[in-house]
Design a protein around this motif. Structure first.
Motif, short mmCIF file in Angstrom:
data_model
loop_
_atom_site.label_atom_id
_atom_site.label_comp_id
_atom_site.label_asym_id
_atom_site.label_seq_id
_atom_site.Cartn_x
_atom_site.Cartn_y
_atom_site.Cartn_z
N ALA A 189 0.96 -1.23 0.09
CA ALA A 189 -0.07 -0.11 -0.01
C ALA A 189 0.84 1.18 0.16
N ALA A 190 0.61 2.22 -0.77
CA ALA A 190 1.38 3.41 -0.99
C ALA A 190 0.46 4.69 -1.26
N TYR A 191 0.52 5.24 0.03
CA TYR A 191 -0.16 6.57 0.14
C TYR A 191 0.47 7.95 0.06
N SER A 192 -0.10 8.88 -0.45
CA SER A 192 0.27 10.26 -0.47
C SER A 192 -0.53 10.95 0.68
N ILE A 193 0.27 11.84 1.62
CA ILE A 193 -0.65 12.68 2.43
C ILE A 193 -0.41 14.05 2.21
N SER A 194 -1.40 14.65 2.43
CA SER A 194 -1.15 16.03 2.23
C SER A 194 -0.56 17.14 3.29
N PRO A 195 -0.13 18.07 3.07
CA PRO A 195 0.69 18.86 3.89
C PRO A 195 -0.01 19.12 5.00
N CYS A 196 -1.36 19.30 5.10
CA CYS A 196 -2.15 19.68 6.21
C CYS A 196 -2.37 18.47 7.09
N LYS A 197 -2.09 17.15 6.44
CA LYS A 197 -2.41 15.88 6.93
C LYS A 197 -3.83 15.55 6.86
N ASN A 198 -4.87 16.43 6.47
CA ASN A 198 -6.06 16.19 6.22
C ASN A 198 -6.57 15.16 5.09
N HIS A 199 -5.81 14.87 4.33
CA HIS A 199 -6.13 14.04 3.11
C HIS A 199 -4.98 13.07 2.46
N ALA A 200 -5.61 11.97 2.32
CA ALA A 200 -4.72 10.84 1.74
C ALA A 200 -5.12 10.44 0.41
N ILE A 201 -4.26 10.10 -0.47
CA ILE A 201 -4.64 9.71 -1.84
C ILE A 201 -3.85 8.38 -2.13
N TYR A 202 -4.69 7.40 -2.56
CA TYR A 202 -4.33 5.83 -2.84
C TYR A 202 -4.86 5.50 -4.32
N VAL A 203 -3.99 5.00 -5.19
CA VAL A 203 -4.41 4.71 -6.51
C VAL A 203 -4.48 3.36 -6.49
N LEU A 204 -6.00 3.01 -7.47
CA LEU A 204 -6.25 1.58 -7.74
C LEU A 204 -6.83 1.42 -8.99
N THR A 205 -6.54 0.33 -9.66
CA THR A 205 -7.28 0.12 -10.98
C THR A 205 -8.46 -0.23 -10.65
#
Length: 221
Positions: A92-108
């Protein structure tokens, strides 16, 4: 079955598909997010994945490599915007926004990705790691974090995408969404002379087709 309370937003519980509303919703997550950013990622990822179309690769190689390249290209762009990278178990590979309020995860995703009346889900089975992130994102990410899943689905001549907030996870698949941000379909530049062509179909009436063409600025270099 797990339920996640919908994030506070003026767009909760509906699909967002008008161009201005899509851009506004992306800016609510991060003022630097835009359709152009995601289309640039799509362009680079499709180009990198093209090699896997060779007869020496399995028929599934293109789809697998596309998600991996998309994930890498997107995380690289987000990292340059101040997002941090968080890796979980099982790849699992997530990206976390600078404000820590959002995370994005890529899926097919499945073929309903991008359809206004569709109910897309992850194409491949997912296990406990994603279940934890969806059922209790605040605990999983150790903050007041909302998880957004970027679903991608490639069809012969275009790539469908949406950035959506999962609401329920069951039987190794996302079952429902509290919010869906639907992107206009991305058409590879070599097919449309560097324009973005929108061809969004309503799954309930396949004869109703909305077509919009939006000029896309060519990448520098």
């Amino acid at each position: 079955m797990y339920e996640l309370q919908a994030p506070p937003s003026s767009y909760s519980n509906i699909s967002i598909n008008e161009l201005d509303d899509v851009e506004r919703a992306l800016h609510e997550i991060d003022r630097n997010l835009s359709l152009e950013l995601f289309y640039d990622v799509a362009s680079a990822s499709l180009l990198l994945s093209e090699e896997s179309r060779s007869i020496f690769y399995s028929p599934k190689a293109f789809g697998t490599s596309l998600q991996l390249y998309f994930e890498g290209q997107l995380r690289e762009k987000l990292s340059s915007l101040g997002w941090t990278l968080q890796n979980g178990n099982g790849g699992a590979a997530y990206s976390i926004s600078p404000c820590k309020n959002h995370a994005i995860y890529v899926l097919t995703g499945t073929e309903d990705v991008g359809l206004t009346e569709g109910n897309p889900t992850n194409k491949n089975n997912k296990g406990g790691e994603l279940c934890k992130a969806i059922s209790d994102p605040q605990k999983y990410f150790q903050g007041n974090t909302v998880l957004h899943v970027l679903l991608i689905h490639y069809k012969i001549d275009h790539l469908s995408m949406e950035l959506s907030t999962p609401n329920e996870f069951e039987k190794r698949h996302i079952q429902s969404w509290s919010q869906r941000i639907l992107f206009p379909s991305y058409i590879p530049e070599n097919a449309i002379n560097s324009n973005i062509d929108v061809n969004r179909k309503n799954s309930a009436t396949t004869t109703d087709t909305e077509e919009i063409t939006v000029k896309r600025r060519k990448n520098a270099g």
